[in-house]
Design a protein around this motif. Structure first.
Motif, PDB file in Angstrom:
ATOM      1  N   THR A  64       0.834  -1.202   0.000  1.00  0.00           N
ATOM      2  CA  THR A  64       0.000   0.000   0.000  1.00  0.00           C
ATOM      3  C   THR A  64       0.869   1.252   0.000  1.00  0.00           C
ATOM      4  O   THR A  64       0.545   2.246  -0.650  1.00  0.00           O
ATOM      5  CB  THR A  64      -0.925   0.018   1.236  1.00  0.00           C
ATOM      6  OG1 THR A  64      -1.652  -1.206   1.303  1.00  0.00           O
ATOM      7  CG2 THR A  64      -1.901   1.180   1.162  1.00  0.00           C
ATOM      8  N   ASN A  65       1.990   1.196   0.735  1.00  0.00           N
ATOM      9  CA  ASN A  65       2.930   2.325   0.720  1.00  0.00           C
ATOM     10  C   ASN A  65       3.387   2.641  -0.705  1.00  0.00           C
ATOM     11  O   ASN A  65       3.376   3.799  -1.144  1.00  0.00           O
ATOM     12  CB  ASN A  65       4.159   2.008   1.570  1.00  0.00           C
ATOM     13  CG  ASN A  65       3.843   1.891   3.053  1.00  0.00           C
ATOM     14  OD1 ASN A  65       2.760   2.269   3.501  1.00  0.00           O
ATOM     15  ND2 ASN A  65       4.786   1.372   3.815  1.00  0.00           N
ATOM     16  N   ILE A  66       3.798   1.593  -1.418  1.00  0.00           N
ATOM     17  CA  ILE A  66       4.308   1.785  -2.780  1.00  0.00           C
ATOM     18  C   ILE A  66       3.192   2.250  -3.707  1.00  0.00           C
ATOM     19  O   ILE A  66       3.378   3.175  -4.517  1.00  0.00           O
ATOM     20  CB  ILE A  66       4.935   0.473  -3.316  1.00  0.00           C
ATOM     21  CG1 ILE A  66       6.096   0.015  -2.422  1.00  0.00           C
ATOM     22  CG2 ILE A  66       5.404   0.667  -4.753  1.00  0.00           C
ATOM     23  CD1 ILE A  66       7.242   0.998  -2.316  1.00  0.00           C
ATOM     24  N   ALA A  67       2.023   1.618  -3.597  1.00  0.00           N
ATOM     25  CA  ALA A  67       0.910   1.971  -4.490  1.00  0.00           C
ATOM     26  C   ALA A  67       0.450   3.408  -4.263  1.00  0.00           C
ATOM     27  O   ALA A  67       0.181   4.153  -5.219  1.00  0.00           O
ATOM     28  CB  ALA A  67      -0.259   1.010  -4.272  1.00  0.00           C
ATOM     29  N   THR A  68       0.364   3.818  -2.995  1.00  0.00           N
ATOM     30  CA  THR A  68      -0.067   5.184  -2.691  1.00  0.00           C
ATOM     31  C   THR A  68       0.970   6.196  -3.165  1.00  0.00           C
ATOM     32  O   THR A  68       0.624   7.242  -3.724  1.00  0.00           O
ATOM     33  CB  THR A  68      -0.314   5.362  -1.182  1.00  0.00           C
ATOM     34  OG1 THR A  68      -1.207   4.340  -0.727  1.00  0.00           O
ATOM     35  CG2 THR A  68      -0.908   6.724  -0.885  1.00  0.00           C
ATOM     36  N   ILE A  75       0.605   9.427   6.901  1.00  0.00           N
ATOM     37  CA  ILE A  75      -0.635   8.644   6.906  1.00  0.00           C
ATOM     38  C   ILE A  75      -0.369   7.187   7.284  1.00  0.00           C
ATOM     39  O   ILE A  75      -1.114   6.575   8.048  1.00  0.00           O
ATOM     40  CB  ILE A  75      -1.293   8.688   5.514  1.00  0.00           C
ATOM     41  CG1 ILE A  75      -1.639  10.128   5.128  1.00  0.00           C
ATOM     42  CG2 ILE A  75      -2.543   7.814   5.462  1.00  0.00           C
ATOM     43  CD1 ILE A  75      -1.939  10.306   3.652  1.00  0.00           C
ATOM     44  N   ALA A  76       0.724   6.623   6.748  1.00  0.00           N
ATOM     45  CA  ALA A  76       0.935   5.175   6.820  1.00  0.00           C
ATOM     46  C   ALA A  76       1.543   4.698   8.136  1.00  0.00           C
ATOM     47  O   ALA A  76       1.190   3.614   8.626  1.00  0.00           O
ATOM     48  CB  ALA A  76       1.823   4.734   5.657  1.00  0.00           C
ATOM     49  N   LEU A  77       2.473   5.456   8.698  1.00  0.00           N
ATOM     50  CA  LEU A  77       3.229   4.940   9.846  1.00  0.00           C
ATOM     51  C   LEU A  77       2.374   4.550  11.048  1.00  0.00           C
ATOM     52  O   LEU A  77       2.665   3.536  11.700  1.00  0.00           O
ATOM     53  CB  LEU A  77       4.300   5.957  10.249  1.00  0.00           C
ATOM     54  CG  LEU A  77       5.542   5.956   9.355  1.00  0.00           C
ATOM     55  CD1 LEU A  77       6.485   7.090   9.721  1.00  0.00           C
ATOM     56  CD2 LEU A  77       6.270   4.618   9.432  1.00  0.00           C
ATOM     57  N   ALA A 127      11.685   5.039  -0.377  1.00  0.00           N
ATOM     58  CA  ALA A 127      11.900   4.688  -1.781  1.00  0.00           C
ATOM     59  C   ALA A 127      10.676   4.992  -2.627  1.00  0.00           C
ATOM     60  O   ALA A 127      10.786   5.492  -3.750  1.00  0.00           O
ATOM     61  CB  ALA A 127      12.253   3.202  -1.889  1.00  0.00           C
ATOM     62  N   GLY A 128       9.482   4.695  -2.097  1.00  0.00           N
ATOM     63  CA  GLY A 128       8.266   5.013  -2.837  1.00  0.00           C
ATOM     64  C   GLY A 128       8.139   6.498  -3.103  1.00  0.00           C
ATOM     65  O   GLY A 128       7.681   6.929  -4.166  1.00  0.00           O
ATOM     66  N   GLY A 129       8.598   7.304  -2.144  1.00  0.00           N
ATOM     67  CA  GLY A 129       8.554   8.754  -2.327  1.00  0.00           C
ATOM     68  C   GLY A 129       9.398   9.235  -3.496  1.00  0.00           C
ATOM     69  O   GLY A 129       9.074  10.249  -4.120  1.00  0.00           O
ATOM     70  N   THR A 130      10.483   8.529  -3.795  1.00  0.00           N
ATOM     71  CA  THR A 130      11.352   8.961  -4.895  1.00  0.00           C
ATOM     72  C   THR A 130      10.637   8.920  -6.239  1.00  0.00           C
ATOM     73  O   THR A 130      11.051   9.601  -7.184  1.00  0.00           O
ATOM     74  CB  THR A 130      12.621   8.096  -4.990  1.00  0.00           C
ATOM     75  OG1 THR A 130      12.268   6.754  -5.371  1.00  0.00           O
ATOM     76  CG2 THR A 130      13.378   8.063  -3.683  1.00  0.00           C
ATOM     77  N   LEU A 131       9.576   8.135  -6.336  1.00  0.00           N
ATOM     78  CA  LEU A 131       8.844   8.039  -7.599  1.00  0.00           C
ATOM     79  C   LEU A 131       8.226   9.372  -8.001  1.00  0.00           C
ATOM     80  O   LEU A 131       7.883   9.577  -9.170  1.00  0.00           O
ATOM     81  CB  LEU A 131       7.756   6.965  -7.502  1.00  0.00           C
ATOM     82  CG  LEU A 131       8.248   5.538  -7.241  1.00  0.00           C
ATOM     83  CD1 LEU A 131       7.075   4.620  -6.941  1.00  0.00           C
ATOM     84  CD2 LEU A 131       9.045   5.009  -8.426  1.00  0.00           C
ATOM     85  N   GLY A 132       8.122  10.297  -7.044  1.00  0.00           N
ATOM     86  CA  GLY A 132       7.536  11.605  -7.325  1.00  0.00           C
ATOM     87  C   GLY A 132       8.290  12.415  -8.369  1.00  0.00           C
ATOM     88  O   GLY A 132       7.702  13.290  -9.006  1.00  0.00           O
TER      89      GLY A 132
END
Length: 434
Positions: free
Chosen positions: A100-104, A125-127, A146-151
């Motif tokens: 969910t972290n990665i998808a969001t 939101i997630a933690l 890492a998911g944040g870097t996709l921004g």
């Protein structure tokens, strides 16, 4: 112009940054002083006109508009509801809320354009949920960083906008080039989490049981980001709007969704506008100084000197890219992503074009390097952002070690796009009719 002088000037800029001078000041010092020493006051006089003509452009307005769009999504409550909607679908997959972290992050990236905003928003939101269901802390923090870097990879991306301005490359082509690599990288992150942390969050499988009807009902909260992304990107590639116009359309749609959700207020608008203005001001000041440096580089013949220097080594395109891969990974350990981008693009783009590398493809390569810089210590911005939003007071080492597997995945993916450049170029070539 001698290569020794070029390297010296580059090292002087790095030294000034390491002395804690602002990035813009370091670039301005070398660019303006270098131009003045070589050509005198006439070169400095012409810089103002060159910078004004570059900044006084409709395409530059896209930066504050996309910044404002990200702020509206963050403060308007859209991101919170988006996480809840995705969580009920990914909860029962091995790895649970880590996916969910990665998808969001992926979906939020497709509308915000900022890595720091993505990591901060989704992390906040997630933690609490990850802590409640006893997920291991390192992969939890690492997946958020890492998911944040996709921004900065998935369009619309502020970094791709800045690269396009510096490299004189098509922003719409860059956005198209970033889409498939961004989605692919998100899938690779999830595959890793599935394999390495498939048992994480088993407690939530017992405690949370949501019916299909409830899942479908919650899915309505995914409509705003999907609609915004579809309209923004569809208007660009449908030839209906420029990136700047599409950003304005996205802001209007976001305001409509916030109004419909009952979150609209004057305080919200003021706060979002001020935050967007502050962030945009920082980016545009650094970009302006980089443009001044470009003037000096052009007048001194740096491009030609670098081209001849690279040719003298007889490096193939792949050989040069491997050298740049190592260079950027090292540089990213002590420099933030945006600084690294504006400092090196004027120098590296002529080098890679000299060996036949497409500047659109190279834009994605550089952004991938920026992504790695965001999660490599000691100055990885996303590491500090995620550490800052956690409430348990744990060690900074947790987020560092949690992010390292994702650094390896991104480095391997960069090697993959060298071997198969079509991963990057297929969509922009298709849209361009090539």
């Amino acid at each position: 112009m001698s290569i020794t002088l070029i390297i010296t000037a580059f090292l002087v800029m790095l030294a000034l940054m390491l002395l804690s001078l602002p990035v813009a000041v370091a670039i301005l010092f070398v660019g303006v002083l270098g131009g003045y020493l070589m050509y005198g006051a006439p070169l400095v006089d012409m810089m103002g006109g060159v910078v004004w003509s570059s900044l006084n452009s409709p395409s530059m307005l896209a930066i504050p508009l996309f910044m404002l769009l990200g702020e509206l999504l963050l403060r308007g409550g859209i991101a919170d509801r988006m996480y809840a909607a995705l969580a009920v679908w990914f909860n029962r997959i091995p790895g649970g809320l880590l996916h969910t972290n990665i998808a969001t992050c992926t979906l939020f990236s497709a509308t915000s354009g900022s890595s720091v905003a993505t990591a901060a928003t989704v992390g906040t939101i997630a933690l609490p949920a990850l802590h409640e269901y006893r997920y291991p802390i390192r992969p939890s923090l690492g997946s958020l960083a890492a998911g944040g870097t996709l921004g900065i990879l998935i369009p619309p991306s502020i970094n791709l906008l800045v690269y396009g301005q510096l490299a004189n490359a098509s922003v719409s082509q860059l956005f198209a080039a970033g889409l498939i690599p961004g989605i692919t990288l998100a899938l690779l992150f999830s595959v890793y989490l599935f394999i390495a942390h498939g048992k994480a969050g088993n407690a939530s499988l017992v405690e949370v049981d949501v019916s299909l009807k409830e899942k479908l009902s919650l899915s309505k909260h995914l409509i705003p980001p999907v609609v915004i992304f579809g309209v923004v990107m569809g208007s660009i590639y449908g030839g209906l709007a420029t990136p700047t116009e599409s950003a304005a359309i996205g802001v209007v749609i976001a305001l409509a969704f916030i109004l419909g959700g009952g979150k609209m207020s004057l305080d919200l608008l003021i706060h979002c506008s001020l935050q967007a203005a502050k962030t945009s001001g920082m980016v545009i000041i650094v970009l302006m100084c980089a443009l001044l440096l470009n003037v000096t580089i052009s007048m001194l013949g740096v491009t030609q000197a670098l081209t001849q220097w690279v040719a003298s080594f007889g490096l193939t395109a792949v050989g040069l890219l491997l050298v740049l891969l190592v260079f950027y990974i090292i540089l990213g350990t002590f420099m933030d992503a945006m600084s690294m981008l504006v400092l090196t693009v004027p120098i590296t783009v002529p080098m890679v074009m000299a060996v036949g590398i497409d500047p659109i493809w190279f834009g994605i390569f550089i952004v991938l390097m920026c992504e790695i810089a965001l999660i490599t210590p000691p100055v990885g911005m996303n590491l500090f952002v995620v550490q800052g939003v956690r409430k348990d007071g744990g060690s900074f080492n947790d987020v560092i070690w949690g992010s390292m597997p994702f650094v390896a995945i991104m480095a391997l993916f960069t090697l993959a796009i060298m071997v198969w450049p079509g991963i990057v170029m297929w969509l922009p070539d298709l849209l361009a009719g090539r």
